[in-house]
Structure formats: structure tokens, C-alpha cells
Design an enzyme around this catalytic site. Sequence first.
Site, PDB file in Angstrom:
ATOM      1  N   GLY A 146      -7.533   9.187  10.416  1.00  0.00           N
ATOM      2  CA  GLY A 146      -7.782   9.223  11.848  1.00  0.00           C
ATOM      3  C   GLY A 146      -8.833  10.204  12.309  1.00  0.00           C
ATOM      4  O   GLY A 146      -9.059  10.370  13.514  1.00  0.00           O
TER       5      GLY A 146
ATOM      6  N   ALA B 143      -9.255   5.540   5.004  1.00  0.00           N
ATOM      7  CA  ALA B 143      -9.027   6.694   5.891  1.00  0.00           C
ATOM      8  C   ALA B 143     -10.292   7.481   6.178  1.00  0.00           C
ATOM      9  O   ALA B 143     -11.071   7.811   5.286  1.00  0.00           O
ATOM     10  CB  ALA B 143      -7.962   7.644   5.332  1.00  0.00           C
TER      11      ALA B 143
ATOM     12  N   LYS C  27       0.879  -1.175   0.000  1.00  0.00           N
ATOM     13  CA  LYS C  27       0.000   0.000   0.000  1.00  0.00           C
ATOM     14  C   LYS C  27       0.913   1.221   0.000  1.00  0.00           C
ATOM     15  O   LYS C  27       1.648   1.460   0.962  1.00  0.00           O
ATOM     16  CB  LYS C  27      -0.910   0.012   1.230  1.00  0.00           C
ATOM     17  CG  LYS C  27      -1.745   1.286   1.328  1.00  0.00           C
ATOM     18  CD  LYS C  27      -2.414   1.391   2.692  1.00  0.00           C
ATOM     19  CE  LYS C  27      -2.978   2.788   2.905  1.00  0.00           C
ATOM     20  NZ  LYS C  27      -3.493   2.982   4.273  1.00  0.00           N
TER      21      LYS C  27
END
Length: 261
Positions: free
Chosen positions: A158, A184, A97
Site C-alpha cells: 500500500g 505490493a 496466495k
Amino acid sequence: MEDVLKIGSKEIKNRLFIGTGKFSSYPLMKQALEEAGVDIVTVALRRVDSASKTENILDYIPKNCTVMVNTSGARNSQEAIRIAHLAKATEHGNWIKIEVIADNKYLLPDNLETLKAVEVLVKEGFMVLPYMSPDLAMAKRMAQAGAAAVMPLGSPIGSNRGIKTEELVKIMVNELKVPVIVDAGLGRPSDACQCMEMGCAAVLVNTAIAVSKNPVAYAKAFSLAVAAGRLAYLSGMPSQSEIASASSPLTGFLRNNNDKP
């Protein structure tokens, strides 16, 4: 016929991918991965220490899972390529990734540097999945360069804010031939379900699960939400309407007060 996601030669049954950062302990992380029944797990290479005499994160990843090393910490394509080479040299596989982030405030990916890394690593035989800001033109270039999938962000890493890039991701799903995997920012199982209902191939979640009050149960909730969203998408969801439409007939069963008996 069983619904599976195929990337390269690998058939993936669970369309929830989970990251391994921020868990309070490796045993807790392992329980969450097992409860969710995931097939793909991402690990930052800098968190892997095969020579450690104490705990090694890889010892806590279920044996049936494919480990996808991410290039977390890379600020440009050269650093991402170097991390991928280190992962391969230390026998951590060729699933990569790509993360290239030079922005320290919002942690948004650098699409141009990411594309450069994709072009090099694909030619070297890596299975490359780039993390990117949702941009159709750049995603097409990455796909043309050989990316196995593209991973647009839903919202900043996050943040747990959900899929704020919905319209852009929808365009990518409709226009790209490679799988679109939202990565994400997803904070709730309903966010993951929404992505799957849009036609995304999978989602990747880390922070929301790891920092929840019960990571094991929350991982299971995400897994169920992904499955529900995928089934809804495959079932063919009804179109929306601006006006009401009765589910039962409104005439023929009640007499008008003026009707004669």
C-alpha cells in the site's frame, strides 16, 4: 506463437493480477477488472460471505477470472493453512496466495512461516503462490517445496513507492525457474512496466488502482503498461552506454569550410 504465462494447467494471457481491497464499491471494482481485462483476481477470504443476503464480492468478479484466495490476516503458518482449508471447504478453489504477516508496522512477510505453509499446502494439492520478502535462498526453498510462483514485494504494501527491491528481484528473475511475480508497493503504471522489462512474469496491483481518482482508467493504464513492458523484454532491449552514439553519421554530408569546391 502467443505469449502466455502458464501456472499449473492454466494459461494466463494478461500478466496484470489485481487485488480487490480498498475499492469504494463492488460495482466500481468490477468495472476496473473488466476494463483491465485481467485473468487473475485475488480476494481475502475474510471478505467473502457466500451466505450474505446483500452484496457478495464474488458476484462482482468477471466469470472468466480465476479467483486466488489470499490468507490475509494470518500471523503464522498454522493460520495460513487453516484459511486455505476454509477456502477449499467453501468451494473457492485451490489457488492460494500465502500471506503470513506478524509485523504490524511495515507489514513485511515472515518468510520462514510462509515456507512452512508452502510445504504443507503443496502436498495437499493447492496451487500455492507465496508472498515474500525478496530473498533468493528462501525463494529457492519455496520453489523446491513446490510453489507455483514466488511473489516478492516491490516495496511495503500500500505504499505506492514502486520497486525499491529492484536489484534483489533481478537476481531472483535470473536465478529461479519458477515465475517471479512482483506484489505490493507498485504505485504507477511505469513501475509495472519496469518490472516486466526486468523479466518478471507478472505483477499484482491493488491499492494504487483502488484509491486512484479514476480506478477504471488507472486499471487500464496498468494493463497497457504491463503489456508494453513484456513486449519490450521479449524484443531484446539494447544495452546502455556511458557515452553518446550518433543515430546518423556525422561525416560525409557536410563540407568542411576549408574544403575546395
